[in-house]
Design a protein around this motif. Structure first.
Motif, PDB file in Angstrom:
ATOM      1  N   SER A 355     -15.576 170.175   1.719  1.00 37.29           N
ATOM      2  CA  SER A 355     -14.612 169.814   2.762  1.00 37.29           C
ATOM      3  C   SER A 355     -14.930 168.496   3.451  1.00 37.29           C
ATOM      4  CB  SER A 355     -14.573 170.923   3.820  1.00 37.29           C
ATOM      5  OG  SER A 355     -15.843 171.023   4.466  1.00 37.29           O
ATOM      6  N   GLY A 356     -16.168 167.995   3.281  1.00 40.91           N
ATOM      7  CA  GLY A 356     -16.564 166.778   3.966  1.00 40.91           C
ATOM      8  C   GLY A 356     -16.780 166.962   5.454  1.00 40.91           C
ATOM      9  N   THR A 357     -16.878 168.194   5.927  1.00 46.00           N
ATOM     10  CA  THR A 357     -17.052 168.468   7.349  1.00 46.00           C
ATOM     11  C   THR A 357     -18.527 168.629   7.701  1.00 46.00           C
ATOM     12  OG1 THR A 357     -16.802 170.838   6.960  1.00 46.00           O
ATOM     13  CG2 THR A 357     -14.802 169.591   7.460  1.00 46.00           C
ATOM     14  N   LEU A 358     -18.779 168.805   8.991  1.00 49.24           N
ATOM     15  CA  LEU A 358     -20.131 168.973   9.509  1.00 49.24           C
ATOM     16  C   LEU A 358     -20.276 170.424  10.000  1.00 49.24           C
ATOM     17  CD1 LEU A 358     -22.746 167.293  10.250  1.00 49.24           C
ATOM     18  CD2 LEU A 358     -21.792 167.135  12.544  1.00 49.24           C
ATOM     19  N   PRO A 359     -20.700 171.341   9.118  1.00 50.34           N
ATOM     20  CA  PRO A 359     -20.765 172.747   9.530  1.00 50.34           C
ATOM     21  C   PRO A 359     -21.930 173.055  10.453  1.00 50.34           C
ATOM     22  CG  PRO A 359     -21.604 172.499   7.310  1.00 50.34           C
ATOM     23  CD  PRO A 359     -21.086 171.149   7.710  1.00 50.34           C
ATOM     24  N   ALA A 360     -23.005 172.230  10.368  1.00 45.12           N
ATOM     25  CA  ALA A 360     -24.197 172.544  11.169  1.00 45.12           C
ATOM     26  C   ALA A 360     -25.072 171.316  11.302  1.00 45.12           C
ATOM     27  CB  ALA A 360     -24.990 173.680  10.521  1.00 45.12           C
ATOM     28  N   VAL A 361     -25.926 171.345  12.306  1.00 45.06           N
ATOM     29  CA  VAL A 361     -26.975 170.328  12.453  1.00 45.06           C
ATOM     30  C   VAL A 361     -28.309 171.087  12.590  1.00 45.06           C
ATOM     31  CG1 VAL A 361     -25.554 168.538  13.485  1.00 45.06           C
ATOM     32  CG2 VAL A 361     -26.650 170.239  14.964  1.00 45.06           C
ATOM     33  N   GLU A 362     -29.344 170.503  12.025  1.00 46.20           N
ATOM     34  CA  GLU A 362     -30.672 171.107  12.107  1.00 46.20           C
ATOM     35  C   GLU A 362     -31.425 170.547  13.310  1.00 46.20           C
ATOM     36  OE1 GLU A 362     -34.895 171.376   9.598  1.00 46.20           O
ATOM     37  OE2 GLU A 362     -33.092 170.539   8.645  1.00 46.20           O
ATOM     38  N   ALA A 363     -31.864 171.433  14.205  1.00 38.69           N
ATOM     39  CA  ALA A 363     -32.621 171.006  15.380  1.00 38.69           C
ATOM     40  C   ALA A 363     -34.061 170.718  14.974  1.00 38.69           C
ATOM     41  CB  ALA A 363     -32.580 172.103  16.447  1.00 38.69           C
ATOM     42  N   LEU A 364     -34.513 169.506  15.260  1.00 38.08           N
ATOM     43  CA  LEU A 364     -35.864 169.071  14.907  1.00 38.08           C
ATOM     44  C   LEU A 364     -36.656 168.816  16.184  1.00 38.08           C
ATOM     45  CD1 LEU A 364     -34.901 166.560  12.072  1.00 38.08           C
ATOM     46  CD2 LEU A 364     -35.650 168.936  11.819  1.00 38.08           C
ATOM     47  N   LEU A 365     -37.796 169.465  16.295  1.00 39.00           N
ATOM     48  CA  LEU A 365     -38.616 169.370  17.504  1.00 39.00           C
ATOM     49  C   LEU A 365     -39.402 168.068  17.513  1.00 39.00           C
ATOM     50  CD1 LEU A 365     -39.594 170.844  20.047  1.00 39.00           C
ATOM     51  CD2 LEU A 365     -41.331 171.970  18.634  1.00 39.00           C
ATOM     52  N   ARG A 366     -39.450 167.411  18.672  1.00 42.03           N
ATOM     53  CA  ARG A 366     -40.156 166.135  18.826  1.00 42.03           C
ATOM     54  C   ARG A 366     -40.962 166.156  20.125  1.00 42.03           C
ATOM     55  NH1 ARG A 366     -38.886 165.990  14.217  1.00 42.03           N
ATOM     56  NH2 ARG A 366     -37.465 164.506  13.179  1.00 42.03           N
ATOM     57  N   PHE A 575     -19.852 162.615  15.714  1.00 41.42           N
ATOM     58  CA  PHE A 575     -20.279 162.227  14.377  1.00 41.42           C
ATOM     59  C   PHE A 575     -19.342 162.815  13.324  1.00 41.42           C
ATOM     60  CE2 PHE A 575     -22.673 162.911  10.448  1.00 41.42           C
ATOM     61  CZ  PHE A 575     -23.153 161.634  10.217  1.00 41.42           C
ATOM     62  N   ILE A 576     -18.851 161.951  12.424  1.00 43.34           N
ATOM     63  CA  ILE A 576     -18.001 162.390  11.317  1.00 43.34           C
ATOM     64  C   ILE A 576     -18.748 162.107  10.026  1.00 43.34           C
ATOM     65  CG2 ILE A 576     -15.816 162.058  10.106  1.00 43.34           C
ATOM     66  CD1 ILE A 576     -14.608 161.138  12.740  1.00 43.34           C
ATOM     67  N   PRO A 577     -19.045 163.129   9.223  1.00 44.31           N
ATOM     68  CA  PRO A 577     -19.792 162.908   7.984  1.00 44.31           C
ATOM     69  C   PRO A 577     -19.051 161.977   7.048  1.00 44.31           C
ATOM     70  CG  PRO A 577     -19.660 165.250   8.496  1.00 44.31           C
ATOM     71  CD  PRO A 577     -18.716 164.537   9.421  1.00 44.31           C
ATOM     72  N   ALA A 578     -19.756 161.048   6.480  1.00 48.18           N
ATOM     73  CA  ALA A 578     -19.176 160.126   5.505  1.00 48.18           C
ATOM     74  C   ALA A 578     -20.301 159.579   4.654  1.00 48.18           C
ATOM     75  CB  ALA A 578     -18.434 158.987   6.209  1.00 48.18           C
ATOM     76  N   LEU A 579     -20.009 159.338   3.396  1.00 44.54           N
ATOM     77  CA  LEU A 579     -21.017 158.792   2.495  1.00 44.54           C
ATOM     78  C   LEU A 579     -21.068 157.284   2.633  1.00 44.54           C
ATOM     79  CD1 LEU A 579     -20.259 161.010  -0.619  1.00 44.54           C
ATOM     80  CD2 LEU A 579     -22.001 161.325   1.142  1.00 44.54           C
ATOM     81  N   PRO A 580     -22.174 156.640   2.230  1.00 46.26           N
ATOM     82  CA  PRO A 580     -22.275 155.184   2.321  1.00 46.26           C
ATOM     83  C   PRO A 580     -21.082 154.503   1.655  1.00 46.26           C
ATOM     84  CG  PRO A 580     -24.402 156.125   1.758  1.00 46.26           C
ATOM     85  CD  PRO A 580     -23.407 157.251   1.731  1.00 46.26           C
ATOM     86  N   GLY A 581     -20.629 153.469   2.315  1.00 45.52           N
ATOM     87  CA  GLY A 581     -19.449 152.762   1.830  1.00 45.52           C
ATOM     88  C   GLY A 581     -18.215 153.089   2.629  1.00 45.52           C
ATOM     89  N   SER A 582     -18.316 154.180   3.434  1.00 47.59           N
ATOM     90  CA  SER A 582     -17.201 154.557   4.310  1.00 47.59           C
ATOM     91  C   SER A 582     -17.586 154.286   5.745  1.00 47.59           C
ATOM     92  CB  SER A 582     -16.849 156.041   4.137  1.00 47.59           C
ATOM     93  OG  SER A 582     -16.551 156.311   2.788  1.00 47.59           O
TER      94      SER A 582
END
Length: 586
Positions: A355-366, A575-582
């Motif tokens: 679908s090209g959508t963003l279903p989830a983001v991974e939380a990374l501890l810093r 943020f909208i997911p897109a591959l390089p070139g877009s």
């Protein structure tokens, strides 16, 4: 002088004697003495000057299991079947001549074949002229006392629960064994820390936990010989010392077999419990001559194995020690990090390929350290554990993610947050599950809007307590993912029965360029996940070629630098997911 002629003639004074001779008692008192002998608990024997039995009391007959008629006339050394050689008796007789008395232990075997220990006291009796006329012996059974002393000695030097040596005995044993080593002989000291014992102890109770420890200690003792050692030095910490270690390859092969034995499930009543361990190794004399040094270095290597090693076995090296010192300093700083807001989360986007959508983001501890700058999780998670703060850290992650999810929902973002619990898994026991889920609900968010990522190395060690943890999160609506698949140990049969919702392929599988072996492994994992109905996520995607291969073979979602690196929280809603070139807004 033999054992039947162990005193000088009865009419001769004792050579070298400086003490006054003991006079024989008046004849009138002997009757009273014999009456007393009949009732005393100690065995009493009266011998002539050459050691032949003249008279005994009932207690002596009882101790020797012979009647008085069988004893009279026998030489004292022939009274019972003893365990001592003739020279032992000759030494007694020599000491008796010189000092007029002797006392000590003698042993004999009973008719039932039991070894009995007696305390024997011998005294010489002289007449008025100083000649030896009799020998009096007093015998007492001290077997129970000796057994009690041996039991107390054992308890003083061994762990009462497992029967292994304790720390004090380990130290004294090592000092003795070191003196007996050949010139080029090497010892291996293994520091063993059980990985998942605390959740068992907390979830099933200390009774079950104790039986698990006893079973594992027995396995350890089966892997050493009489010249080696197993000691319990902490709640779930053991030390082993091995001899005859010729090469590192031999050492690691033996350690791998040890790890397999410890990882095999332990059955307690109706429960089948899996523990496993991390093993650190130091070598004598290569790494040190004193056991305290070797223990410290093996402990260092154990932390290395627990944190970084794929096999959970690590040999000490100086770099590890430097890392441990650094971790010690970080442990002291970590409490302030929690209190002063030095921790934060970044969010790695995940794109759905269909679908090209963003279903989830991974939380990374810093962690932004005030002087060291950005500290990597691989460095500060062990420090947090050393500080005893992993539980609080897990709660902080859940609380922060819940607050962030609520703010995003207010902005209209409806994706899920995937909580990467790598390094925090030991804190996920049954009571804490309820606490963590309650933290989400208390901040007005639905647990179903979250995913949980657990390392495959952790989750593959299937046990009842672990399955209850996973099922507890899923019952609250959270999806559970098997993280780092392809890194470390993996068993297809275990994956089939795990209650998980998806797998995440380890970034190490995506080499550049992809070789034939990596392609085959990825294809097999994707096919297996599809067959089991599991979602699939590929991590570390960094090129168009990797992405095309994953898309071709049915991988559903991807994350990595080819899509985007970790984002600050404020960038996620736009943020909208897109591959390089877009164009990538936001």
């Amino acid at each position: 002088m033999d054992q039947h002629n162990w005193l000088p003639r009865g009419d001769a004074p004792v050579p070298g004697s400086t003490s006054a001779p003991r006079r024989a008692p008046p004849a009138g008192s002997l009757t009273l003495a014999r009456q007393v002998m009949q009732y005393t608990r100690e065995g009493i024997v009266i011998m002539d000057a050459r050691g032949r039995v003249l008279e005994v009391n009932p207690a002596f007959c009882h101790h020797c299991e012979l009647a008085a008629t069988e004893l009279e006339g026998r030489h004292i050394t022939q009274v019972s079947k003893g365990l001592h050689e003739g020279r032992y008796y000759r030494r007694i007789w020599q000491r008796l001549q010189l000092q007029q008395q002797w006392e000590g232990e003698v042993e004999h075997i009973t008719r039932r074949g039991e070894v009995v220990t007696h305390w024997l006291m011998l005294r010489l009796i002289h007449d008025e002229a100083g000649r030896i006329t009799h020998i009096v012996g007093i015998l007492d059974n001290i077997s129970r006392l000796r057994q009690s002393e041996e039991r107390l000695s054992f308890l003083a030097h061994h762990d009462s629960l497992t029967g292994t040596a304790n720390r004090e005995f380990l130290l004294s044993w090592f000092s003795r064994i070191r003196a007996d080593l050949a010139a080029n002989e090497q010892l291996a000291l293994l520091f063993i820390d059980l990985d998942r014992f605390k959740p068992i102890n907390d979830g099933f109770g200390h009774g079950v936990g104790d039986r698990v420890l006893q079973a594992l200690a027995e396995r350890l003792q089966q892997m050493v010989d009489a010249n080696e050692m197993v000691a319990r030095i902490g709640g779930d910490e053991f030390v082993m010392v091995w001899r005859d270690i010729d090469t590192e390859q031999t050492l690691f092969e033996r350690a791998a077999r040890l790890l397999e034995r410890l990882e095999a499930p332990v059955r307690v009543d109706q429960h089948e419990l899996s523990v496993g361990a991390s093993v650190g190794i130091s070598l004598y004399p290569k790494h040190g001559l004193e056991i305290e040094t070797l223990l410290r270095y093996a402990d260092t290597a154990m932390y290395e194995a627990k944190t970084y090693s794929r096999s959970h076995i690590a040999l000490f090296d100086s770099d590890s020690f430097a890392q441990l010192e650094q971790r010690g300093r970080l442990a002291g700083d970590f409490r302030a990090a929690l209190a002063q807001g030095q921790l934060f989360l970044e969010y790695q986007p995940r794109m759905d390929l269909a679908s090209g959508t963003l279903p989830a983001v991974e939380a990374l501890l810093r962690w932004h350290h005030p002087t060291l700058g950005l500290v990597a999780p691989d460095a500060f998670l062990p420090a947090a554990r050393d500080a005893g703060l992993l539980g609080r850290l897990a709660e902080w992650v859940f609380t922060e993610a819940a607050q962030q999810q609520r703010r995003w929902h207010e902005l209209g973002w409806r994706g899920r947050i995937s909580l990467n619990m790598s390094g925090l898994e030991p804190e996920l026991e049954q009571p804490r599950i309820l606490r963590l889920i309650e933290l989400l609900r208390a901040r007005g968010v639905n647990p179903a809007d979250f995913e949980l990522e657990l390392r495959s190395d952790f989750i593959m060690r299937r046990s009842e307590s672990l399955l209850r943890v996973i099922e507890g999160f899923r019952a609250a609506g959270m999806a559970v993912y098997l993280d780092n698949l392809g890194h470390g140990r993996f068993r297809f049969d275990i994956l089939k029965g795990l209650p998980v919702d998806g797998i995440k392929l380890d970034r190490g599988l995506l080499t550049e360029p992809l070789d034939a072996f990596d392609r085959s492994v990825i294809q097999a994992l994707l096919l297996l996940a599809h067959t089991l109905g599991l979602n699939t996520v590929a991590c570390g995607v960094e090129s168009a070629g990797q992405l095309a291969f994953l898309r071709e073979h049915g991988c559903r979602q991807v994350q990595g630098e080819w899509l985007a690196g970790p984002l600050a929280s404020e960038r996620v809603p736009g943020f909208i997911p897109a591959l390089p070139g877009s164009a990538v807004p936001g």
